[in-house]
Motif scaffolding. Structure first.
Motif, PDB file in Angstrom:
ATOM      1  N   ALA A 139       0.838  -1.203   0.000  1.00  9.32           N
ATOM      2  CA  ALA A 139       0.000   0.000   0.000  1.00  9.32           C
ATOM      3  C   ALA A 139       0.868   1.246   0.000  1.00  9.32           C
ATOM      4  CB  ALA A 139      -0.922  -0.011   1.209  1.00  9.32           C
ATOM      5  N   ARG A 140       0.444   2.258  -0.726  1.00  8.94           N
ATOM      6  CA  ARG A 140       1.199   3.497  -0.844  1.00  8.94           C
ATOM      7  C   ARG A 140       0.319   4.684  -0.505  1.00  8.94           C
ATOM      8  NH1 ARG A 140       6.293   2.894  -3.588  1.00  8.94           N
ATOM      9  NH2 ARG A 140       6.627   0.664  -3.479  1.00  8.94           N
ATOM     10  N   GLY A 141      -0.242   4.729   0.674  1.00 11.58           N
ATOM     11  CA  GLY A 141      -1.091   5.843   1.067  1.00 11.58           C
ATOM     12  C   GLY A 141      -2.388   5.345   1.670  1.00 11.58           C
ATOM     13  N   LEU A 142      -3.285   6.277   1.933  1.00 12.09           N
ATOM     14  CA  LEU A 142      -4.550   5.952   2.580  1.00 12.09           C
ATOM     15  C   LEU A 142      -5.653   6.831   2.013  1.00 12.09           C
ATOM     16  CD1 LEU A 142      -6.138   4.525   4.918  1.00 12.09           C
ATOM     17  CD2 LEU A 142      -5.545   6.518   6.309  1.00 12.09           C
ATOM     18  N   LEU A 143      -6.799   6.223   1.765  1.00 16.13           N
ATOM     19  CA  LEU A 143      -8.000   6.948   1.374  1.00 16.13           C
ATOM     20  C   LEU A 143      -9.097   6.599   2.365  1.00 16.13           C
ATOM     21  CD1 LEU A 143      -9.909   8.603  -0.410  1.00 16.13           C
ATOM     22  CD2 LEU A 143     -10.248   6.533  -1.791  1.00 16.13           C
ATOM     23  N   VAL A 144      -9.626   7.616   3.040  1.00 17.13           N
ATOM     24  CA  VAL A 144     -10.811   7.454   3.867  1.00 17.13           C
ATOM     25  C   VAL A 144     -11.967   7.993   3.031  1.00 17.13           C
ATOM     26  CG1 VAL A 144     -11.994   8.064   6.003  1.00 17.13           C
ATOM     27  CG2 VAL A 144      -9.512   7.703   6.004  1.00 17.13           C
ATOM     28  N   ALA A 145     -12.831   7.078   2.595  1.00 18.39           N
ATOM     29  CA  ALA A 145     -13.964   7.427   1.734  1.00 18.39           C
ATOM     30  C   ALA A 145     -15.220   7.449   2.594  1.00 18.39           C
ATOM     31  CB  ALA A 145     -14.082   6.410   0.602  1.00 18.39           C
TER      32      ALA A 145
ATOM     33  N   HIS B  22     -10.136  -4.446  -3.934  1.00 17.64           N
ATOM     34  CA  HIS B  22      -9.194  -5.239  -3.133  1.00 17.64           C
ATOM     35  C   HIS B  22      -8.013  -4.402  -2.649  1.00 17.64           C
ATOM     36  CE1 HIS B  22     -11.391  -8.781  -4.381  1.00 17.64           C
ATOM     37  NE2 HIS B  22     -11.255  -8.404  -5.632  1.00 17.64           N
ATOM     38  N   SER B  23      -8.278  -3.205  -2.138  1.00 20.01           N
ATOM     39  CA  SER B  23      -7.194  -2.334  -1.717  1.00 20.01           C
ATOM     40  C   SER B  23      -7.136  -2.198  -0.203  1.00 20.01           C
ATOM     41  CB  SER B  23      -7.377  -0.943  -2.326  1.00 20.01           C
ATOM     42  OG  SER B  23      -6.368  -0.080  -1.853  1.00 20.01           O
ATOM     43  N   PRO B  24      -5.971  -2.474   0.388  1.00 11.53           N
ATOM     44  CA  PRO B  24      -5.806  -2.251   1.821  1.00 11.53           C
ATOM     45  C   PRO B  24      -5.622  -0.772   2.149  1.00 11.53           C
ATOM     46  CG  PRO B  24      -3.763  -3.033   0.893  1.00 11.53           C
ATOM     47  CD  PRO B  24      -4.789  -3.075  -0.218  1.00 11.53           C
ATOM     48  N   SER B  25      -5.563   0.076   1.135  1.00 12.65           N
ATOM     49  CA  SER B  25      -5.389   1.517   1.339  1.00 12.65           C
ATOM     50  C   SER B  25      -6.712   2.243   1.532  1.00 12.65           C
ATOM     51  CB  SER B  25      -4.679   2.133   0.125  1.00 12.65           C
ATOM     52  OG  SER B  25      -3.399   1.597  -0.031  1.00 12.65           O
ATOM     53  N   LEU B  26      -7.812   1.515   1.543  1.00 16.58           N
ATOM     54  CA  LEU B  26      -9.134   2.132   1.583  1.00 16.58           C
ATOM     55  C   LEU B  26      -9.856   1.836   2.885  1.00 16.58           C
ATOM     56  CD1 LEU B  26     -11.479   3.617   0.113  1.00 16.58           C
ATOM     57  CD2 LEU B  26     -12.172   1.367  -0.742  1.00 16.58           C
ATOM     58  N   VAL B  27     -10.404   2.891   3.482  1.00 17.44           N
ATOM     59  CA  VAL B  27     -11.279   2.782   4.644  1.00 17.44           C
ATOM     60  C   VAL B  27     -12.587   3.470   4.269  1.00 17.44           C
ATOM     61  CG1 VAL B  27     -11.636   3.427   7.054  1.00 17.44           C
ATOM     62  CG2 VAL B  27      -9.340   2.825   6.258  1.00 17.44           C
ATOM     63  N   VAL B  28     -13.716   2.772   4.421  1.00 19.77           N
ATOM     64  CA  VAL B  28     -15.023   3.338   4.111  1.00 19.77           C
ATOM     65  C   VAL B  28     -15.738   3.641   5.417  1.00 19.77           C
ATOM     66  CG1 VAL B  28     -17.262   2.929   2.996  1.00 19.77           C
ATOM     67  CG2 VAL B  28     -15.165   2.069   1.935  1.00 19.77           C
ATOM     68  N   THR B  29     -16.241   4.881   5.532  1.00 18.17           N
ATOM     69  CA  THR B  29     -16.962   5.300   6.739  1.00 18.17           C
ATOM     70  C   THR B  29     -18.286   5.933   6.354  1.00 18.17           C
ATOM     71  OG1 THR B  29     -15.921   7.484   6.762  1.00 18.17           O
ATOM     72  CG2 THR B  29     -14.806   5.728   8.004  1.00 18.17           C
ATOM     73  N   SER B  30     -19.194   6.008   7.320  1.00 15.83           N
ATOM     74  CA  SER B  30     -20.478   6.664   7.111  1.00 15.83           C
ATOM     75  C   SER B  30     -20.736   7.610   8.275  1.00 15.83           C
ATOM     76  CB  SER B  30     -21.609   5.634   6.991  1.00 15.83           C
ATOM     77  OG  SER B  30     -22.834   6.276   6.752  1.00 15.83           O
ATOM     78  N   HIS B  31     -20.391   8.874   8.070  1.00 20.52           N
ATOM     79  CA  HIS B  31     -20.570   9.907   9.093  1.00 20.52           C
ATOM     80  C   HIS B  31     -21.066  11.188   8.437  1.00 20.52           C
ATOM     81  CE1 HIS B  31     -18.556   7.719  12.310  1.00 20.52           C
ATOM     82  NE2 HIS B  31     -17.614   7.396  11.451  1.00 20.52           N
ATOM     83  N   ASP B  32     -21.696  12.023   9.218  1.00 23.99           N
ATOM     84  CA  ASP B  32     -22.054  13.358   8.779  1.00 23.99           C
ATOM     85  C   ASP B  32     -20.744  14.134   8.615  1.00 23.99           C
ATOM     86  OD1 ASP B  32     -22.758  16.068   8.602  1.00 23.99           O
ATOM     87  OD2 ASP B  32     -24.460  15.826   9.963  1.00 23.99           O
ATOM     88  N   ALA B  33     -20.470  14.603   7.411  1.00 16.67           N
ATOM     89  CA  ALA B  33     -19.195  15.269   7.126  1.00 16.67           C
ATOM     90  C   ALA B  33     -18.979  16.502   8.010  1.00 16.67           C
ATOM     91  CB  ALA B  33     -19.125  15.655   5.655  1.00 16.67           C
ATOM     92  N   ARG B  34     -20.067  17.155   8.424  1.00 16.70           N
ATOM     93  CA  ARG B  34     -19.919  18.339   9.279  1.00 16.70           C
ATOM     94  C   ARG B  34     -19.352  17.976  10.639  1.00 16.70           C
ATOM     95  NH1 ARG B  34     -25.942  20.054   9.164  1.00 16.70           N
ATOM     96  NH2 ARG B  34     -25.974  17.810   9.420  1.00 16.70           N
ATOM     97  N   LEU B  35     -19.573  16.747  11.088  1.00 22.71           N
ATOM     98  CA  LEU B  35     -19.107  16.317  12.402  1.00 22.71           C
ATOM     99  C   LEU B  35     -17.846  15.471  12.327  1.00 22.71           C
ATOM    100  CD1 LEU B  35     -22.598  15.310  13.841  1.00 22.71           C
ATOM    101  CD2 LEU B  35     -21.421  17.516  14.038  1.00 22.71           C
ATOM    102  N   PHE B  36     -17.435  15.112  11.133  1.00 24.63           N
ATOM    103  CA  PHE B  36     -16.300  14.198  10.982  1.00 24.63           C
ATOM    104  C   PHE B  36     -15.015  14.719  11.610  1.00 24.63           C
ATOM    105  CE2 PHE B  36     -15.263  10.241   8.926  1.00 24.63           C
ATOM    106  CZ  PHE B  36     -13.885  10.265   8.900  1.00 24.63           C
TER     107      PHE B  36
END
Length: 147
Positions: A96-102, A121-135
């Protein structure tokens, strides 16, 4: 032309379009192809995403921008290399060469994002579900609690 001539002339075209549509669906389901609007292509290019960066996408669904960012995070040699082994998906944290929080606030859209992301199939990806104003507050609280 009208009548049987028009139907006969349209039949091969219709068959070709159906075959092309089937190919598009198959390749999309395999993760080899993803359609993307031009407006979604602009932010990663303006950010000049490079390997090793950490990127936070606050409105990530349906995932075409996330896929583009993940490709940009990959090592340039992997992208330019024509060897199939070098172009294989990144599957370990060592590669992995970096991180993406989607992130996406809408749970249903986030499920779509996660479904599409699973094909990457990327270990560089994290998927979240939050209100962007509170993130930022949630990240700040987590960071403060970390040792």
């Amino acid at each position: 032309p009208e009548g049987p001539e028009a139907a006969a002339a349209a039949a091969p075209r219709s068959t070709s379009i159906k075959a092309f549509h089937a190919w598009l669906l198959r390749e999309s389901s395999l993760g080899n192809l993803q359609r993307q609007e031009a407006v979604s292509m602009v932010p990663p290019l303006l950010l000049d995403v490079r390997p090793g960066m950490a990127v936070l996408d606050m409105c990530a669904s349906p995932g075409s921008k996330a896929q583009q960012i993940l490709e940009m995070l990959a090592a340039p040699a992997r992208i330019a290399n024509t060897d199939a082994a070098a172009r294989a998906p990144v599957r370990s944290l060592d590669e992995a060469r970096g991180l993406l929080v989607a992130n996406d606030a809408d749970v249903k859209r986030c499920q779509l994002l996660a479904s599409r992301a699973a094909r990457l199939h990327s270990p560089s990806l994290v998927v979240t579900s939050h209100d962007a104003r509170l993130f930022p507050e949630a990240v700040g609280e987590g960071a403060a609690a970390a040792p």
